[in-house]
Design an enzyme around this catalytic site. Sequence first.
Site, PDB file in Angstrom:
ATOM      1  N   ASP A   1       6.664 -35.506 -41.797  1.00 47.78           N
ATOM      2  CA  ASP A   1       6.880 -34.119 -41.414  1.00 47.78           C
ATOM      3  C   ASP A   1       7.562 -33.438 -42.593  1.00 47.78           C
ATOM      4  OD1 ASP A   1       7.199 -31.852 -39.630  1.00 47.78           O
ATOM      5  OD2 ASP A   1       7.237 -33.322 -37.991  1.00 47.78           O
TER       6      ASP A   1
ATOM      7  N   ASP B   1       5.697 -28.218 -41.200  1.00 49.80           N
ATOM      8  CA  ASP B   1       6.372 -27.454 -40.162  1.00 49.80           C
ATOM      9  C   ASP B   1       6.315 -25.949 -40.456  1.00 49.80           C
ATOM     10  OD1 ASP B   1       8.273 -27.922 -37.830  1.00 49.80           O
ATOM     11  OD2 ASP B   1       9.517 -26.633 -39.081  1.00 49.80           O
TER      12      ASP B   1
ATOM     13  N   GLU C   1       1.348 -26.610 -39.571  1.00 47.45           N
ATOM     14  CA  GLU C   1       1.687 -26.024 -38.272  1.00 47.45           C
ATOM     15  C   GLU C   1       1.761 -24.519 -38.509  1.00 47.45           C
ATOM     16  OE1 GLU C   1       5.067 -26.051 -34.774  1.00 47.45           O
ATOM     17  OE2 GLU C   1       5.597 -25.846 -36.864  1.00 47.45           O
TER      18      GLU C   1
ATOM     19  N   HIS D   1       5.802 -32.755 -29.622  1.00 48.87           N
ATOM     20  CA  HIS D   1       7.226 -32.770 -29.259  1.00 48.87           C
ATOM     21  C   HIS D   1       7.746 -31.390 -28.845  1.00 48.87           C
ATOM     22  CE1 HIS D   1       7.014 -31.277 -33.272  1.00 48.87           C
ATOM     23  NE2 HIS D   1       8.273 -30.909 -33.228  1.00 48.87           N
ATOM     24  N   ASP D   2       6.913 -30.358 -28.968  1.00 47.63           N
ATOM     25  CA  ASP D   2       7.327 -29.003 -28.587  1.00 47.63           C
ATOM     26  C   ASP D   2       6.647 -28.540 -27.302  1.00 47.63           C
ATOM     27  OD1 ASP D   2       8.860 -28.675 -30.904  1.00 47.63           O
ATOM     28  OD2 ASP D   2       7.152 -27.928 -32.046  1.00 47.63           O
TER      29      ASP D   2
HETATM   30  C1  GLC Z   1       8.424 -26.421 -35.496  1.00 50.87           C
HETATM   31  C2  GLC Z   1       8.794 -27.763 -34.919  1.00 50.87           C
HETATM   32  C3  GLC Z   1       9.880 -27.577 -33.925  1.00 50.87           C
HETATM   33  C4  GLC Z   1      11.072 -26.998 -34.643  1.00 50.87           C
HETATM   34  C5  GLC Z   1      10.709 -25.728 -35.400  1.00 50.87           C
HETATM   35  C6  GLC Z   1      11.758 -25.381 -36.392  1.00 50.87           C
HETATM   36  O1  GLC Z   1       7.873 -25.572 -34.578  1.00 50.87           O
HETATM   37  O2  GLC Z   1       7.666 -28.381 -34.387  1.00 50.87           O
HETATM   38  O3  GLC Z   1      10.231 -28.760 -33.275  1.00 50.87           O
HETATM   39  O4  GLC Z   1      12.081 -26.741 -33.725  1.00 50.87           O
HETATM   40  O5  GLC Z   1       9.523 -25.848 -36.121  1.00 50.87           O
HETATM   41  O6  GLC Z   1      11.766 -26.301 -37.451  1.00 50.87           O
END
Ligand code: GLC
Length: 566
Positions: free
Chosen positions: A98, A200, A257, A329-330
């Site tokens: 990540d 991320d 992401e 995980h979100d």
């Molecule tokens: C992304 C991650 C999440 C995190 C956010 C800030 O969306 O997947 O878990 O809280 O970024 O880093």
Amino acid sequence: MNKAWWKEAVVYQVYPRSFMDSDGDGVGDIKGITSRLDYLRELGIDVIWLSPVYKSPNYDNGYDISDYQDIMDEFGTMADFDEMLAEAHARGIKVVMDLVVNHSSFQHKWFVESRKSKDNPYRDFYIWRDPKEDGSRPNNWGAWFGGPAWTLDEATGQYYLHLFTPQQPDLNWDNPKVRDAVFDMMNWWCEKGIDGFRMDVISLISKVPGLPDGEKAPGAVYGKHDPYTVHGPHVHEYIKEMNRKVLSKYDLLTVGETAGVTVEQAAKYANVDGSELGMVFQFEHVESERKFGKWTDEPETIGFVRENLSKWQYDLEGKAWNSLFLDNHDQPRAVSHFGNDSEEFREASAKMLATMLHMMKGTPYIYQGQELGMTNYPFTDVSEFRDIESINACREWVDTGRATYEAFWPCLVFKSRDNARTPMQWDDSENAGFTTGTPWINVNPNYKTVNAKAQMDDPNSVFSYYKKLLTLRKRYDVIVYGRYDLIMKEDPQVFAYTRTMDEKRLLCVCNYSDKQAAFELPAEFEGADCLITNLGRENVSGGMTLKPYECFVLYGYGKRYGNMEI
Ligand code: GLC
């Protein structure tokens, strides 16, 4: 069509904090992951996406990194990491890291320096602004997990920007020194032998100059920053530079992401010309806005899921590669969010959803526990939450009077990120075999029946079904590369589509409902091989009555279907 190993791979996301604890402190760790690699090999996945394991004070469970080249104390040491990487590689499993570089932790040495003085060499590593004349914040933006997006640093009298929590200051990507520092760090990991990056919130790294005020939704305290932070003016330029300086030098899986991504934007980020990333995560199918922003207590409907997933299948065809996921995980647990987690239908709907997703075009991502049909957690009290977003959510909605507690609570329970973060359910021993200590977050009480040990030896389990799906993807290239076409576009119950590659054809049929459904087999698939079915169907021909959540996949070759060698 460009072939690539990462298009043919299946990725498994490990959330280390909740995967396996090796030392009894209640927190998962790297040695724990190493001890479970054989399980992952048995499942048949090709790649692990490791949620952050870097040094972090854990305000956002590792998504706030204080040292990109060191390991979080709770998770172990760099030697543990190296061992895990070698052991994974020895089993033919690749490891994707990540990469959290839109922001760092406020404890990162860059930020510690940056906040010391206005003329510190690291000042410009972050986004500092003077207060407005009346001393108020530079603009009205709200942060993602609640509160304002600016925090005043008393010592120097300026505010710094953080799109997430105040402990996650945004890096200033317009500074070439920041970019080079990030690229050096990425090269360092690549030289270590890792196999890719999940990036991320990478769509946020370039902000619109001037940082203008955002529009306020009715009743909202803060303005929306997305129009000025998502897909900003230089985002593609910076990713292309990253590609030139890092990614192009190695053979990596890269996935961005990209919150708020449209098909047009995705085709830029993940252009088939390879100048940026391999693929992106889009969120249209997981983020329906039906009640209170993202908060809702209703499972997604077939119409919503079909329309969104099909749109991405069609619109990226020939332009970019899809990533396929239902949870991470979100997100809440897939079977609760999209299927039916009742005792009666949990297994059937978990298998149906897996089939629907894994037969599509793109690289599938399995989130830990999804392969067991793990479900949402029955939260009854706020004290059970650990996630900063969930903890702040009531304040944002209930305390501001935009929702009543009664209406909001079920939505929080249904959508909380903590649903995904309860420990992996390994067996029916205490704490589901995750830890011998006290777990950092409660174990789902259904672990006695829903666990890996029980499922691994059961040929009818969700786990065994996933294994079979993964084998099929390896055996039939039409599943990886075939063109997607939806059939029965408006059917209220049946989600069905074909895949076509030269003479090879596939038909995927899913009853996405808890009622029986009528289905008429298209004549061209009469006599085709049934590759997989979740409820033991023996007869696939003509007019059929599908059981609730029943699914099957047929394969045919040329004009003569049946048991053809391929
Ligand atoms: C992304 C991650 C999440 C995190 C956010 C800030 O969306 O997947 O878990 O809280 O970024 O880093």
